[in-house]
Enzyme design. Structure first.
Site, PDB file in Angstrom:
ATOM      1  N   GLU A 130      -3.895  -9.235  11.560  1.00 16.44           N
ATOM      2  CA  GLU A 130      -4.372  -9.967  10.177  1.00 16.44           C
ATOM      3  C   GLU A 130      -3.541 -10.530   9.434  1.00 16.44           C
ATOM      4  O   GLU A 130      -2.137  -9.961   9.152  1.00 16.44           O
ATOM      5  CB  GLU A 130      -5.173  -8.679   9.622  1.00 16.44           C
ATOM      6  CG  GLU A 130      -5.937  -8.996   8.509  1.00 16.44           C
ATOM      7  CD  GLU A 130      -6.468  -8.202   7.428  1.00 16.44           C
ATOM      8  OE1 GLU A 130      -6.309  -7.960   6.316  1.00 16.44           O
ATOM      9  OE2 GLU A 130      -6.800  -7.020   8.013  1.00 16.44           O
TER      10      GLU A 130
ATOM     11  N   GLU B 260      -0.430  -2.570   7.150  1.00 13.31           N
ATOM     12  CA  GLU B 260      -1.440  -1.517   7.805  1.00 13.31           C
ATOM     13  C   GLU B 260      -0.988  -1.658   9.246  1.00 13.31           C
ATOM     14  O   GLU B 260      -0.934  -2.621   9.773  1.00 13.31           O
ATOM     15  CB  GLU B 260      -2.729  -1.988   7.545  1.00 13.31           C
ATOM     16  CG  GLU B 260      -2.963  -1.960   5.907  1.00 13.31           C
ATOM     17  CD  GLU B 260      -4.643  -2.392   5.784  1.00 13.31           C
ATOM     18  OE1 GLU B 260      -5.305  -2.537   6.905  1.00 13.31           O
ATOM     19  OE2 GLU B 260      -4.880  -2.568   4.688  1.00 13.31           O
TER      20      GLU B 260
ATOM     21  N   LYS C  29     -12.866  -1.573   8.091  1.00 10.78           N
ATOM     22  CA  LYS C  29     -11.577  -1.291   7.726  1.00 10.78           C
ATOM     23  C   LYS C  29     -11.641  -0.658   6.353  1.00 10.78           C
ATOM     24  O   LYS C  29     -11.932  -1.171   5.277  1.00 10.78           O
ATOM     25  CB  LYS C  29     -10.722  -2.503   7.923  1.00 10.78           C
ATOM     26  CG  LYS C  29      -9.071  -1.924   7.765  1.00 10.78           C
ATOM     27  CD  LYS C  29      -8.286  -2.953   8.053  1.00 10.78           C
ATOM     28  CE  LYS C  29      -8.311  -3.979   6.563  1.00 10.78           C
ATOM     29  NZ  LYS C  29      -7.003  -4.862   6.657  1.00 10.78           N
TER      30      LYS C  29
ATOM     31  N   GLU D 218      -4.465   4.169   1.113  1.00 11.64           N
ATOM     32  CA  GLU D 218      -5.670   4.315   1.877  1.00 11.64           C
ATOM     33  C   GLU D 218      -5.749   5.352   2.798  1.00 11.64           C
ATOM     34  O   GLU D 218      -6.508   5.663   3.741  1.00 11.64           O
ATOM     35  CB  GLU D 218      -5.793   2.959   2.980  1.00 11.64           C
ATOM     36  CG  GLU D 218      -6.190   1.461   2.056  1.00 11.64           C
ATOM     37  CD  GLU D 218      -6.404   0.478   2.912  1.00 11.64           C
ATOM     38  OE1 GLU D 218      -7.100   0.517   3.827  1.00 11.64           O
ATOM     39  OE2 GLU D 218      -6.139  -0.642   2.291  1.00 11.64           O
TER      40      GLU D 218
ATOM     41  N   HIS E 108       0.795  -1.062  -0.171  1.00 11.36           N
ATOM     42  CA  HIS E 108      -0.060   0.160  -0.148  1.00 11.36           C
ATOM     43  C   HIS E 108       0.856   1.142   0.012  1.00 11.36           C
ATOM     44  O   HIS E 108       0.444   2.369  -0.085  1.00 11.36           O
ATOM     45  CB  HIS E 108      -1.024  -0.031   1.190  1.00 11.36           C
ATOM     46  CG  HIS E 108      -2.171  -0.873   1.201  1.00 11.36           C
ATOM     47  ND1 HIS E 108      -3.146  -1.012   2.024  1.00 11.36           N
ATOM     48  CD2 HIS E 108      -2.307  -1.958   0.160  1.00 11.36           C
ATOM     49  CE1 HIS E 108      -3.948  -2.091   1.559  1.00 11.36           C
ATOM     50  NE2 HIS E 108      -3.583  -2.529   0.432  1.00 11.36           N
TER      51      HIS E 108
ATOM     52  N   ASP F 243      -2.430  -5.138   9.904  1.00 11.30           N
ATOM     53  CA  ASP F 243      -2.607  -6.102   8.910  1.00 11.30           C
ATOM     54  C   ASP F 243      -1.059  -6.416   8.399  1.00 11.30           C
ATOM     55  O   ASP F 243      -0.534  -5.519   7.752  1.00 11.30           O
ATOM     56  CB  ASP F 243      -3.452  -5.444   7.759  1.00 11.30           C
ATOM     57  CG  ASP F 243      -3.584  -6.224   6.552  1.00 11.30           C
ATOM     58  OD1 ASP F 243      -2.889  -7.446   6.684  1.00 11.30           O
ATOM     59  OD2 ASP F 243      -3.982  -5.974   5.578  1.00 11.30           O
TER      60      ASP F 243
ATOM     61  N   LYS G   6     -14.558  -9.203   2.731  1.00 10.43           N
ATOM     62  CA  LYS G   6     -14.275  -8.610   1.398  1.00 10.43           C
ATOM     63  C   LYS G   6     -15.514  -9.238   0.199  1.00 10.43           C
ATOM     64  O   LYS G   6     -14.906 -10.393  -0.148  1.00 10.43           O
ATOM     65  CB  LYS G   6     -13.039  -8.756   0.993  1.00 10.43           C
ATOM     66  CG  LYS G   6     -12.066  -8.056   1.797  1.00 10.43           C
ATOM     67  CD  LYS G   6     -10.496  -8.156   1.180  1.00 10.43           C
ATOM     68  CE  LYS G   6      -9.410  -7.601   1.944  1.00 10.43           C
ATOM     69  NZ  LYS G   6      -8.220  -7.753   1.389  1.00 10.43           N
TER      70      LYS G   6
END
Length: 440
Positions: free
Chosen positions: A297, A173, A399, A216, A164, A248, A349
């Protein structure tokens, strides 16, 4: 009035500038319901097929084949169907009759593409709510048989790494969860204040450039040690009251079962920093001992069931171990994880599995097992379906990025509207984010 009279799809763009599928479903009452499909940066190998065009256009990421499948195959076949019959449209028509592709984990959508099927599934769900003249979140709750609506705790992704961001941070994350808030509105206030305080801390320590944001909306300072990211959060939340931390790791991006682990983002990596899966497990345990971490996660590779089970057995009582790439929102993989006690929370998801119906089933299975559920996807559009989904299914957690970038805030703003609409009946998950409702 519930009859579908027209379905149309088009190619639009997500928050990363990649093409994605948008579908419109028109019903006999004249209402047009529109939905767009999200995507992900770090995707699990067991996700349903996301159909891309290949070739040179959009670097091979075009979705015109999926759009054609909606306009020429799915759309015509669903004319006259009842938009309120979500399960029949998803399973009986789109999966069985129109696509028909299956693998060991169930319907894999390889003929039409999960992105084509999901665009229609989401739009049909919105159309069903419109026909019934009820809010989308209530329609979703009815589809699931969930009697209690709950506003989720937002997990703000405030430091970005991994796939990311362009920094050297391997873990993807670092999140803050305002579990001590009394309402979603107050949780937003806490999250925004911590976000801006964190920005000031990062700017002072690393300079203005370090406050650039990742996919994000989280900050992407050029730090290499994961512990340094946790220290930044610890400093930022010190003044914010009851705020806790989630991570994450997205370990499948830099780790393979039976092989040593290394920081895939480290330049000129000589292998000297490789660690084993057991050492990584112990690293997580040390993080939990030192910081107020409540959620980890994807701590291991998506095929490393053994170490998932070990970590869950050792710290699962006080920390939720979230399966994302491990589970890919697939009911059959959820079933396996429950049997093997591989994790204790589902990352929901919808695009991983490709339909509203299967997503609801994965959530219901997870809740019956006593698991937590967190709704998410990173490659987003301005579509706010996930906000209504999280309330309707009482996931307890959502999230959807930092309080920054409009495609992120669209979801948070929708949740504020829902809380306002519910008025005195609004319930915020808060400290009960792992089990906000009884299984339904």
């Amino acid at each position: 009035m519930a009859e579908i009279t027209h379905i149309k799809a088009r190619q639009i763009f997500d928050s990363r500038g990649n093409p994605t599928v948008e579908a419109e479903v028109t019903t006999a009452n004249g209402v047009v319901s529109r939905a767009a499909v999200p995507s992900g940066a770090s995707t699990g190998v067991y996700e349903a097929l996301e159909l891309r065009d290949g070739g040179s256009d959009y670097l091979g990421k075009g979705v015109l084949k999926a759009v054609d499948n909606v306009n020429k195959i799915i759309g015509p076949a669903l004319i006259g169907k009842d938009a309120t019959e979500q399960t029949a449209i998803d399973i009986d028509f789109m999966f069985q009759q129109l696509d028909g592709t299956v693998n060991e984990w169930g319907w894999c959508k390889q003929k039409l593409g999960a992105n084509a099927i999901l665009a229609v599934s989401l739009a049909v769900c919105k159309a069903g709510a419109s026909v019934k003249k009820i809010p989308l979140y209530k329609h979703i709750a009815n589809l699931a048989g969930n009697p209690k609506l709950v506003l989720p705790v937002p997990a703000f992704n405030v430091i970005n790494g991994g796939s990311h961001a362009g920094n050297k941070l391997a873990m993807q994350e670092f999140m803050i969860l305002p579990v001590g808030a009394s309402s979603f509105k107050e949780a937003m206030k806490m999250g925004v204040e911590v976000y801006h305080h964190l920005k000031a801390v990062i700017k002072k320590k690393y300079g203005q450039d370090a406050t650039n944001v990742g996919d994000e909306g989280g900050f992407a300072p050029n730090i290499q040690e994961n512990k340094e990211g946790l220290e930044l959060l610890k400093t930022a939340i010190a003044k914010a009251g009851y705020v806790v931390i989630g991570m994450d790791v997205a370990a499948s991006e830099f780790y393979e079962k039976d092989k040593d682990i290394t920081n895939f983002k480290e330049e000129n990596n000589d292998g000297s920093q490789k660690i084993s899966a057991d050492q990584l497990k112990d690293l997580y345990k040390s993080f939990v001992d030192e910081y107020p971490i409540v959620s980890i996660e994807d701590p291991f590779d998506q095929d490393d069931w053994e170490h998932y089970s070990k970590l869950t057995a050792e710290i699962g009582e006080k920390v939720q171990i979230v399966g994302d790439d491990l589970l890919v929102t697939n009911p059959k993989r959820v079933e396996k994880a429950i049997k093997e006690k591989a994790c204790n929370a589902l990352l929901l998801k919808v695009n991983q599995i490709g339909s509203v119906t299967e997503s609801i089933e994965a959530v219901k299975m997870s809740k019956r097992a006593g698991w937590g559920v967190m709704a998410h996807r990173s490659g987003e559009t301005e579509d706010t379906f996930i906000a209504d989904l999280s309330v309707g299914l009482a996931t307890g957690q959502i999230k959807t990025g930092a309080p920054c970038r409009s495609e992120r805030l669209a979801k948070y703003n929708q949740l504020l509207r829902i809380e306002e609409e519910l008025g005195s009946e609004a319930v915020y998950a808060g400290a009960n984010f792992r089990t906000p409702v009884e299984p339904y």
